[in-house]
Motif scaffolding. Structure first.
Motif, mmCIF file in Angstrom:
data_model
loop_
_atom_site.group_PDB
_atom_site.id
_atom_site.type_symbol
_atom_site.label_atom_id
_atom_site.label_comp_id
_atom_site.label_asym_id
_atom_site.label_seq_id
_atom_site.Cartn_x
_atom_site.Cartn_y
_atom_site.Cartn_z
ATOM 1 N N THR A 64 0.821 -1.216 0.000
ATOM 2 C CA THR A 64 0.000 0.000 0.000
ATOM 3 C C THR A 64 0.853 1.262 0.000
ATOM 4 O O THR A 64 0.674 2.140 -0.831
ATOM 5 N N ALA A 65 1.746 1.348 0.949
ATOM 6 C CA ALA A 65 2.610 2.534 1.083
ATOM 7 C C ALA A 65 3.903 2.300 0.315
ATOM 8 O O ALA A 65 4.814 1.641 0.803
ATOM 9 N N PHE A 66 3.953 2.849 -0.902
ATOM 10 C CA PHE A 66 5.147 2.712 -1.735
ATOM 11 C C PHE A 66 6.068 3.906 -1.511
ATOM 12 O O PHE A 66 5.603 5.034 -1.299
ATOM 13 N N ALA A 67 7.368 3.643 -1.544
ATOM 14 C CA ALA A 67 8.361 4.706 -1.374
ATOM 15 C C ALA A 67 9.614 4.349 -2.161
ATOM 16 O O ALA A 67 9.823 3.196 -2.546
ATOM 17 N N ASP A 68 10.436 5.349 -2.369
ATOM 18 C CA ASP A 68 11.701 5.175 -3.077
ATOM 19 C C ASP A 68 12.779 4.785 -2.066
ATOM 20 O O ASP A 68 12.916 5.425 -1.021
ATOM 21 N N HIS A 69 13.525 3.736 -2.375
ATOM 22 C CA HIS A 69 14.635 3.276 -1.538
ATOM 23 C C HIS A 69 15.879 3.211 -2.432
ATOM 24 O O HIS A 69 16.263 2.125 -2.873
ATOM 25 N N PRO A 70 16.499 4.368 -2.730
ATOM 26 C CA PRO A 70 17.493 4.460 -3.803
ATOM 27 C C PRO A 70 18.867 3.851 -3.512
ATOM 28 O O PRO A 70 19.626 3.595 -4.436
ATOM 29 N N ALA A 73 21.737 1.809 1.907
ATOM 30 C CA ALA A 73 21.550 2.422 3.227
ATOM 31 C C ALA A 73 20.091 2.805 3.471
ATOM 32 O O ALA A 73 19.655 2.886 4.615
ATOM 33 N N ASP A 74 19.342 3.048 2.393
ATOM 34 C CA ASP A 74 17.925 3.423 2.502
ATOM 35 C C ASP A 74 16.986 2.241 2.291
ATOM 36 O O ASP A 74 15.781 2.427 2.118
ATOM 37 N N ALA A 75 17.510 1.030 2.299
ATOM 38 C CA ALA A 75 16.716 -0.156 1.953
ATOM 39 C C ALA A 75 15.482 -0.292 2.840
ATOM 40 O O ALA A 75 15.518 0.002 4.041
ATOM 41 N N ALA A 76 14.391 -0.741 2.218
ATOM 42 C CA ALA A 76 13.180 -1.044 2.981
ATOM 43 C C ALA A 76 13.457 -2.255 3.860
ATOM 44 O O ALA A 76 14.077 -3.224 3.424
ATOM 45 N N VAL A 93 11.639 -18.640 7.231
ATOM 46 C CA VAL A 93 10.864 -17.408 7.433
ATOM 47 C C VAL A 93 10.557 -16.786 6.079
ATOM 48 O O VAL A 93 11.285 -16.990 5.092
ATOM 49 N N TYR A 94 9.459 -16.023 6.037
ATOM 50 C CA TYR A 94 8.967 -15.451 4.781
ATOM 51 C C TYR A 94 8.703 -13.956 4.949
ATOM 52 O O TYR A 94 8.338 -13.503 6.047
ATOM 53 N N ALA A 95 8.832 -13.215 3.837
ATOM 54 C CA ALA A 95 8.488 -11.788 3.838
ATOM 55 C C ALA A 95 8.098 -11.357 2.429
ATOM 56 O O ALA A 95 8.715 -11.780 1.448
ATOM 57 N N PRO A 96 7.087 -10.497 2.328
ATOM 58 C CA PRO A 96 6.662 -10.000 1.006
ATOM 59 C C PRO A 96 7.319 -8.666 0.669
ATOM 60 O O PRO A 96 7.728 -7.912 1.553
ATOM 61 N N PHE A 97 7.343 -8.377 -0.617
ATOM 62 C CA PHE A 97 7.781 -7.065 -1.104
ATOM 63 C C PHE A 97 7.113 -6.826 -2.451
ATOM 64 O O PHE A 97 6.957 -7.762 -3.239
ATOM 65 N N ALA A 98 6.693 -5.596 -2.687
ATOM 66 C CA ALA A 98 6.032 -5.237 -3.943
ATOM 67 C C ALA A 98 6.816 -4.123 -4.620
ATOM 68 O O ALA A 98 7.349 -3.237 -3.955
ATOM 69 N N ASN A 184 18.698 -6.337 -4.355
ATOM 70 C CA ASN A 184 18.766 -5.140 -5.174
ATOM 71 C C ASN A 184 17.843 -5.310 -6.381
ATOM 72 O O ASN A 184 17.936 -6.304 -7.093
ATOM 73 N N PHE A 185 16.969 -4.347 -6.588
ATOM 74 C CA PHE A 185 16.082 -4.315 -7.743
ATOM 75 C C PHE A 185 16.613 -3.228 -8.678
ATOM 76 O O PHE A 185 16.440 -2.025 -8.397
ATOM 77 N N ALA A 186 17.307 -3.617 -9.724
ATOM 78 C CA ALA A 186 17.924 -2.665 -10.658
ATOM 79 C C ALA A 186 17.040 -2.533 -11.882
ATOM 80 O O ALA A 186 16.841 -3.492 -12.628
ATOM 81 N N ALA A 187 16.500 -1.348 -12.102
ATOM 82 C CA ALA A 187 15.563 -1.110 -13.205
ATOM 83 C C ALA A 187 16.242 -0.358 -14.349
ATOM 84 O O ALA A 187 17.001 0.577 -14.119
ATOM 85 N N VAL A 188 15.906 -0.773 -15.566
ATOM 86 C CA VAL A 188 16.350 -0.088 -16.778
ATOM 87 C C VAL A 188 15.114 0.342 -17.551
ATOM 88 O O VAL A 188 14.193 -0.444 -17.745
ATOM 89 N N SER A 189 15.102 1.596 -17.972
ATOM 90 C CA SER A 189 13.929 2.101 -18.696
ATOM 91 C C SER A 189 13.832 1.456 -20.072
ATOM 92 O O SER A 189 14.834 1.108 -20.691
ATOM 93 N N GLY A 190 12.605 1.333 -20.541
ATOM 94 C CA GLY A 190 12.352 0.729 -21.848
ATOM 95 C C GLY A 190 11.567 1.672 -22.746
ATOM 96 O O GLY A 190 11.984 2.798 -23.000
ATOM 97 N N ASP A 191 10.393 1.242 -23.169
ATOM 98 C CA ASP A 191 9.559 2.021 -24.091
ATOM 99 C C ASP A 191 8.745 3.070 -23.349
ATOM 100 O O ASP A 191 8.415 2.898 -22.176
#
Length: 193
Positions: A64-70, A73-76, A93-98, A184-191
């Motif tokens: 629900t509460a999305f934020a930037d973790h760039p 050191a700022d990791a969720a 143990v288990y944990a979710p992330f969106a 680490n979720f590394a995103a690259v822009s596309g279209d």
């Protein structure tokens, strides 16, 4: 003594007069040509306005509460099930992330996941699956898809990728150790969207 006046021959005078007339006429024609040229000048202009799009991803531990973790050191901080900081051999143990595109993004994304396990956590393994809804448990993990898939796509602002992390303590887990696991979720822009 008589001074004779030299008479200019009529032909010579006439030639000079003609020359002056031709020069004067040329001057008038030159001015006229310049005026005519200015009257037939036309301009056309075009300009463009340029800017750049925006792009980014953001994450949420509750969907629900999305934020930037760039940065790392700022990791969720993931909300692992009870006793994740008091593991014994055999514990799971288990944990979710969106993850989704930032709301002002104008490009889609290809996201690559990489994980790093602290060497102090000998015998601890970590893996993940993609789920259709946020939530992470043994059942959700079992129903998930693409175990440890390296990449996923976010093709629109409506796309949300839910990830279910599972951490398992092995038989060779030492007593009294602490350490972290980082994803680490590394995103690259596309279209363009």
């Amino acid at each position: 003594m008589t001074i004779e006046r030299a008479e200019t021959a009529p032909d010579a005078r006439q030639g000079w007069t003609k020359a002056r007339a031709v020069l004067a006429g040329g001057l008038v024609l030159g001015v006229g040509a310049a005026i005519t040229l200015a009257a037939w000048t036309d301009d056309e202009w075009a300009t463009g306005l340029f800017g750049s799009g925006t792009f980014g991803i953001e994450g949420s531990t509750d969907g629900t509460a999305f934020a930037d973790h760039p940065t790392e050191a700022d990791a969720a901080e993931l909300d692992f099930t009870v006793a994740a900081d008091n593991l014994a051999p055999g514990d799971v143990v288990y944990a979710p992330f969106a993850v989704q595109l930032e709301r002002d993004s104008t490009y889609d994304a290809e996201v690559t996941i990489a994980q790093t396990v602290d060497p102090a956590l000998t015998g601890v393994t970590a893996d993940y699956v993609f789920t259709t809804a946020l939530g992470c448990s043994e059942a959700a993990y079992a129903a998930g898809t693409d175990e440890n898939a390296a990449t996923f796509a976010l093709d629109s602002l409506a796309d949300v990728q839910n990830v279910c992390f599972r951490v398992t303590a092995g038989d060779d887990l030492a007593q009294g150790v602490t350490g972290g696991i980082t994803w680490n979720f590394a995103a690259v822009s596309g279209d363009a969207l």
